[in-house]
Design an enzyme around this catalytic site. Structure first.
Site, short mmCIF file in Angstrom:
data_model
loop_
_atom_site.label_atom_id
_atom_site.label_comp_id
_atom_site.label_asym_id
_atom_site.label_seq_id
_atom_site.Cartn_x
_atom_site.Cartn_y
_atom_site.Cartn_z
N GLU A 168 16.20 53.02 45.24
CA GLU A 168 16.31 51.96 44.24
C GLU A 168 15.09 51.05 44.37
O GLU A 168 14.79 50.55 45.45
CB GLU A 168 17.61 51.17 44.47
CG GLU A 168 17.77 50.03 43.48
CD GLU A 168 19.23 49.76 43.13
OE1 GLU A 168 20.10 50.59 43.43
OE2 GLU A 168 19.47 48.70 42.54
N ASN B 155 23.43 48.53 47.44
CA ASN B 155 24.46 49.07 46.54
C ASN B 155 24.98 50.32 47.25
O ASN B 155 24.57 51.44 46.99
CB ASN B 155 23.86 49.41 45.18
CG ASN B 155 23.28 48.16 44.51
OD1 ASN B 155 23.92 47.11 44.46
ND2 ASN B 155 22.06 48.25 44.03
N GLU C 245 26.65 42.06 40.82
CA GLU C 245 26.23 43.21 40.01
C GLU C 245 27.23 44.37 40.14
O GLU C 245 26.85 45.52 40.33
CB GLU C 245 24.82 43.65 40.42
CG GLU C 245 23.80 42.53 40.20
CD GLU C 245 22.35 42.95 40.48
OE1 GLU C 245 22.14 43.82 41.32
OE2 GLU C 245 21.46 42.38 39.84
N ASP D 53 15.46 36.30 41.14
CA ASP D 53 15.36 37.67 41.62
C ASP D 53 13.91 38.15 41.80
O ASP D 53 13.42 38.90 40.96
CB ASP D 53 16.08 38.60 40.63
CG ASP D 53 16.29 39.99 41.20
OD1 ASP D 53 16.09 40.17 42.39
OD2 ASP D 53 16.68 40.88 40.42
N GLU E 24 8.97 45.24 42.58
CA GLU E 24 9.76 45.55 41.39
C GLU E 24 9.28 44.80 40.15
O GLU E 24 9.20 45.37 39.06
CB GLU E 24 11.23 45.21 41.68
CG GLU E 24 12.16 45.36 40.50
CD GLU E 24 13.59 44.95 40.82
OE1 GLU E 24 13.88 44.64 42.00
OE2 GLU E 24 14.42 44.94 39.90
N HIS F 67 11.26 36.54 34.54
CA HIS F 67 12.11 37.63 34.06
C HIS F 67 11.82 38.02 32.61
O HIS F 67 12.73 38.16 31.79
CB HIS F 67 13.59 37.23 34.21
CG HIS F 67 14.45 38.38 34.66
ND1 HIS F 67 14.53 39.55 33.97
CD2 HIS F 67 15.24 38.53 35.75
CE1 HIS F 67 15.36 40.38 34.60
NE2 HIS F 67 15.79 39.79 35.70
#
Ligand code: BDP
Length: 719
Positions: A186, A229, A310, A384, A412, A540
């Site tokens: 991820e 996750n 999430e 984030d 990311e 974002h």
């Protein structure tokens, strides 16, 4: 001359017999290249690193000796000997007790504060012979000292008068791998996971050892192996055995393994009806699971937990708090000395509050309610991992709960593998931010170190950027972010530029004609990304899901806080997110003295303006320009810097091997093109809202807005 003969002659001319063909540089060796030093540095080393004298034969000492032999052998151009007692020019490893016996002139008091991981390096004499001493209280301290000595030599530093002491300021210095069991990663942009779960535990190839060496060289002492996750399988006997095999490889290097734990595992693996943390059967299940893990891995580090965020299961599913959730796991690992790193990255689609507020709202009331082996892991900013975020308001707000930092090393939101963005300045900017929580000087770094409030646990985690790519991190310059993370985890008060300098010397060459421009390029690179993606406090604005490329117009996603328009709040009159009392009041989460400053756009740093305030397009900025003109100027500046980076790199060709040079050059071209894309798409979008002309010297975007909106990037990696 026949063709074949001509070829042979050519071959002999370029590779005289006996000379080893140059090893192609593909980045695999990271900053531990140990290539032969040039000129006088090599001569000096011939006298200063003749032999290694080491106490004992523990696996950690063996690793240190092997590294010193490999490193100094490589840099000197011929092997170094192993000696039983100090000889001229020996490198002497000694614990504090041995240091006395060898007459190294280091008194015990001067070594006590090195703790269990620190070390001292000193050019001195041992039984009258000139030596370099590496002294520590433990074997792992000696390993860290050995790496530091090698790094100094690689950087071209003189070893003639060394006197250096170093000890980590944080206890847990951890890489978080977001790696899945099928080897996808991820937010991974460097190929598949380096953990080949399929062939574990039987096969543990050299790459695992090289991973451990690299981490130990920068003081990293923990690795969370699986994605936050998490899936239940990581906690099964089969995968515990695989994890144990990795733990065995890492142990000599001082690295503990941790696992992300899935909160609902008691149901999914244990067959229980609930995962309610207060249910006795659930407590018993976690305790038994921990016992099972510790039977296989006696020094298992503990658990990392993402809960109620999430879509992940968590204690709130049972109307319990995050403290209840953390404590049930903490109780399970406590008898074995384990810890729980419980993440504060929580936000919910059922909560209409500003996303930036939600973690604080959830965690602040729980201060003091966590077990003593829990540390709450907080992202650097409240949203984030954006190119820029103000520091997270939880830092300084949890005096009775240890907090650790979570940075994201994999980029990311900063152009992923291909954009060159040295994150040292991002780390440094967060760490040196003053929370003002207990008066001036309450920096985030000092909060983490437990100096603002006394913390029994301290730490820093970095979401790893490591994969099976030969260069580990997707590009050579991404390696610098792994390196800088390790350095900051060791010393949160460190200096991003100094770390870039060290890294560049080791990774390429200490030649100042290379180092100065390369470091300057690195130091400006992250700000360039901020400028061409999200200047002046925007956040974002990335496209949906994969977060690759611009998507400032996106407004149709199921959850409001997944939409870029949620963050920018742009319209015909202005732009920015109002977090004052008139808006979401997230500013009130900061210490009062800071909150007062941030409440007023005039006393808010311009770099964070649109994060905290909604302001009109014609607001006057410090430059004298209107906000709109300033915004466009920032975008332009980002694009221009990307171009300048390309040109700088071109001038560095003489100092860099062909393979790494070419890949970096190609990536810089991608970055330049995509910086332009970001700028043009963003400017077109905002202009479609405010209908304002561009500043005179600012070119119109190459295409109409519809062109940028239509760009679709299926199969972007890491998603
Ligand atoms: C975000 C990522 C997502 C992670 C999440 C997290 O987009 O893939 O699962 O953070 O930190 O940055 O849990």
């Amino acid at each position: 001359m026949k063709a074949a003969n001509r070829f042979l002659t050519l071959l002999l001319l370029c590779c005289p017999l006996g000379a080893a063909p140059a090893h192609a540089e593909d980045g695999y060796d990271l900053w531990l290249r140990y290539r032969p030093l040039a000129g006088s540095a090599r001569t000096a080393l011939a006298a200063r690193a003749t032999a290694v004298v080491a106490p004992g034969t523990s696996p950690t000492i063996a690793a240190a000796v092997a590294e010193l032999e490999r490193g100094f052998g490589g840099m000197r151009g011929h092997p170094i000997a192993r000696a039983r007692s100090p000889a001229d020019g020996a490198i002497v490893l000694a614990t504090a007790a041995q240091a006395r016996g060898l007459g190294l002139g280091l008194d015990a008091a001067s070594l006590a504060d090195l703790g269990a991981e620190g070390f001292r390096l000193r050019t001195t004499t041992a039984r009258g012979k000139p030596v370099i001493a590496i002294v520590a209280n433990t074997d792992i301290g000696l390993l860290y000292g050995s790496f530091r000595l090698l790094e100094l030599a690689e950087q071209g530093a003189s070893l003639a008068k060394l006197d250096l002491r170093s000890a980590p300021k944080l206890q847990l210095r951890v890489l978080d791998h977001w790696d899945n069991l099928d080897r996808s990663v991820e937010r991974g942009y460097a190929g598949q996971s380096i953990w080949d779960w399929w062939t574990l535990p039987d096969y543990t190839g050299p790459r695992y050892t090289d991973y451990a060496r690299a981490n130990a060289s920068i003081g990293i002492n923990g690795a969370v192996l699986n994605n936050v996750n998490a899936v239940k399988e990581s906690l099964t006997a089969r995968y515990i055995a695989k994890t144990a095999a990795l733990a065995d490889v890492f142990r000599p290097y001082g690295i503990k393994v941790y696992l992300s734990a899935r909160f609902s595992a008691p149901i999914e693996l244990g067959g229980l009806k609930t995962a309610d943390p207060l249910d006795p059967a659930v407590k018993a299940w976690w305790a038994a699971k921990a016992d099972e893990i510790y039977r296989a891995i006696p020094d298992f580090g503990g658990f990392l937990v993402k809960a109620n965020s999430e879509g992940q299961p968590g204690p709130q599913d049972y109307h319990r708090s995050h403290a209840d959730g953390a404590n049930v796991l903490a109780a399970a690992v406590r008898p074995h000395g384990g810890v729980v790193m419980y993440r504060a990255f929580v936000y919910s689609e059922h909560n209409a509050a500003d996303r930036a507020r939600q973690a604080y709202d959830d965690f602040k009331p729980l201060d003091g309610r966590f077990a003593d082996n829990v540390i709450v892991q907080v992202k650097n900013g409240a949203i984030d991992f954006q190119p820029r975020e103000p520091f997270h308001p939880l830092f300084g707000a949890m005096p009775k709960t240890p907090l650790m930092m979570e940075f994201q090393i994999t980029k990311e939101y900063l152009g992923q593998a291909t954009h060159l963005a040295y994150l040292g300045p991002l780390f440094e900017e967060t760490l040196e931010s003053d929370t003002l929580a207990r008066g001036p000087g309450s920096t985030v770094a000092r909060v983490l170190e437990g100096k603002v409030d006394p913390y029994r646990l301290t730490g820093m985690a970095g979401v790893a950027n490591i994969g099976v790519d030969r260069d580990w991190s997707g590009s050579t310059f991404n390696q610098a972010n792994w390196f800088a993370f390790g350095r900051f985890a060791w010393n949160p008060d460190g200096d991003a530029k100094a770390f870039a300098d060290e890294w560049a010397r080791m990774t390429f060459t200490p030649d100042p004609r290379f180092v100065a421009p390369a470091v300057a390029m690195m130091m400006g690179s992250r700000e360039a990304v901020v400028d061409y993606m999200t200047p002046l406090g925007l956040a974002h604005q990335m496209a949906t899901g994969h977060h690759y490329g611009p998507g400032p117009w996106v407004s149709d996603l199921a959850r409001p806080e997944w939409n870029p328009t949620y963050y920018a709040r742009a319209d015909a009159k202005g732009i920015g997110f109002d977090r004052t009392a008139a808006g979401s009041d997230a500013i009130a989460q900061y210490a009062p003295a800071l909150a007062a400053r941030l409440a007023d756009p005039d006393t808010t740093p311009e770099r964070d303006l649109l994060w905290f305030h909604h302001v009109p397009w014609d607001r006057r900025m410090a430059s004298g320009r209107t906000l709109w003109d300033e915004l466009v100027t920032r975008y332009d500046h980002g694009v221009a810097t990307a171009g300048a980076m390309q040109r700088t790199w071109q001038t560095l060709a003489p100092y860099v091997d062909a393979e790494r040079f070419a890949k970096t050059r190609a990536f810089l071209a991608i970055q330049q093109r995509e910086a332009q894309w970001w700028r043009d798409a963003s400017v077109s979008w905002y202009q479609s809202l405010n209908h304002r002309p561009l500043p005179a010297d600012s070119p119109a975007p190459a295409h109409p807005l519809a062109f940028y909106r239509a760009i679709d990037v299926p199969f972007a990696p890491g998603h």
